[in-house]
Motif scaffolding. Sequence first.
Motif, short mmCIF file in Angstrom:
data_model
loop_
_atom_site.label_atom_id
_atom_site.label_comp_id
_atom_site.label_asym_id
_atom_site.label_seq_id
_atom_site.Cartn_x
_atom_site.Cartn_y
_atom_site.Cartn_z
N PHE A 1 0.82 -1.21 0.00
CA PHE A 1 0.00 0.00 0.00
C PHE A 1 0.86 1.27 0.00
O PHE A 1 1.85 1.35 -0.70
CB PHE A 1 -0.98 -0.02 1.18
CG PHE A 1 -1.79 -1.28 1.28
CD1 PHE A 1 -2.60 -1.69 0.23
CD2 PHE A 1 -1.72 -2.07 2.41
CE1 PHE A 1 -3.34 -2.85 0.30
CE2 PHE A 1 -2.46 -3.25 2.50
CZ PHE A 1 -3.28 -3.64 1.46
N MET B 1 -3.94 2.09 3.69
CA MET B 1 -4.52 1.67 2.42
C MET B 1 -5.07 2.83 1.61
O MET B 1 -5.95 2.63 0.76
CB MET B 1 -5.61 0.62 2.66
CG MET B 1 -5.07 -0.68 3.19
SD MET B 1 -6.35 -1.92 3.53
CE MET B 1 -7.02 -2.22 1.90
N SER C 1 -4.20 6.33 -0.86
CA SER C 1 -3.18 7.02 -1.66
C SER C 1 -3.79 8.32 -2.17
O SER C 1 -4.74 8.30 -2.95
CB SER C 1 -2.76 6.15 -2.85
OG SER C 1 -1.76 6.80 -3.59
#
Length: 199
Positions: free
Chosen positions: A14, A54, A56
């Motif tokens: 991740f 998790m 971005s």
Amino acid sequence: MIIYNDSDLQKIVFSAIIIKVSSVVKKFGSIAEFSIKHNFSGVTNGNLLITAEMNSPPYRLEEFVEKVLIPNGFINELDYVFIEEMLTKGVKGEVSELINEPHPHCKNINWLQSIIVQDGNFVWFSEPSLNDFERDSNFRLYKNLLYHEEEKIKLNPRIIKIDETYVHYTVSDNKMRYKIHRDALWYNELKYGKSIFSK
């Protein structure tokens, strides 16, 4: 909570932040004190402290950097670095051009080395005092072992000598010595082009 993982190679998933442990100890005394004081959870091998989220971009980790690391004198790329996991296959199954290459987010970090293989993204601590040849030697040995002798990569291989023919190494600081022919690591890509066997 901090989990200890006694492996030089750490897998990145991740959106991750990698913090140099020596910087944590210098600023906070110990990883445990740092973890308790700032409610920080992650994995360490004694050299690197890693955690991921998790999202971005990783909003929670960016906020942690802004509120904790920067006010305590941590400097991006000197004490910590953000790394995004790079996918090794595309949506149609095509293999990424980043396979067998260093992670692009680590290329200018003198205390960190990396490699992307089909099984994922891996990083390891690198002594800043190593020269380019020594860093390249570690990269090539780790790449070879990840593909051909994965059980040895879990035992923290260390290069002890490189002569004109072989790269000599040990695992787990053991007295048992191993060697691999230099040509197995330094296939001459400039002369012959990329090898189908190196993928």
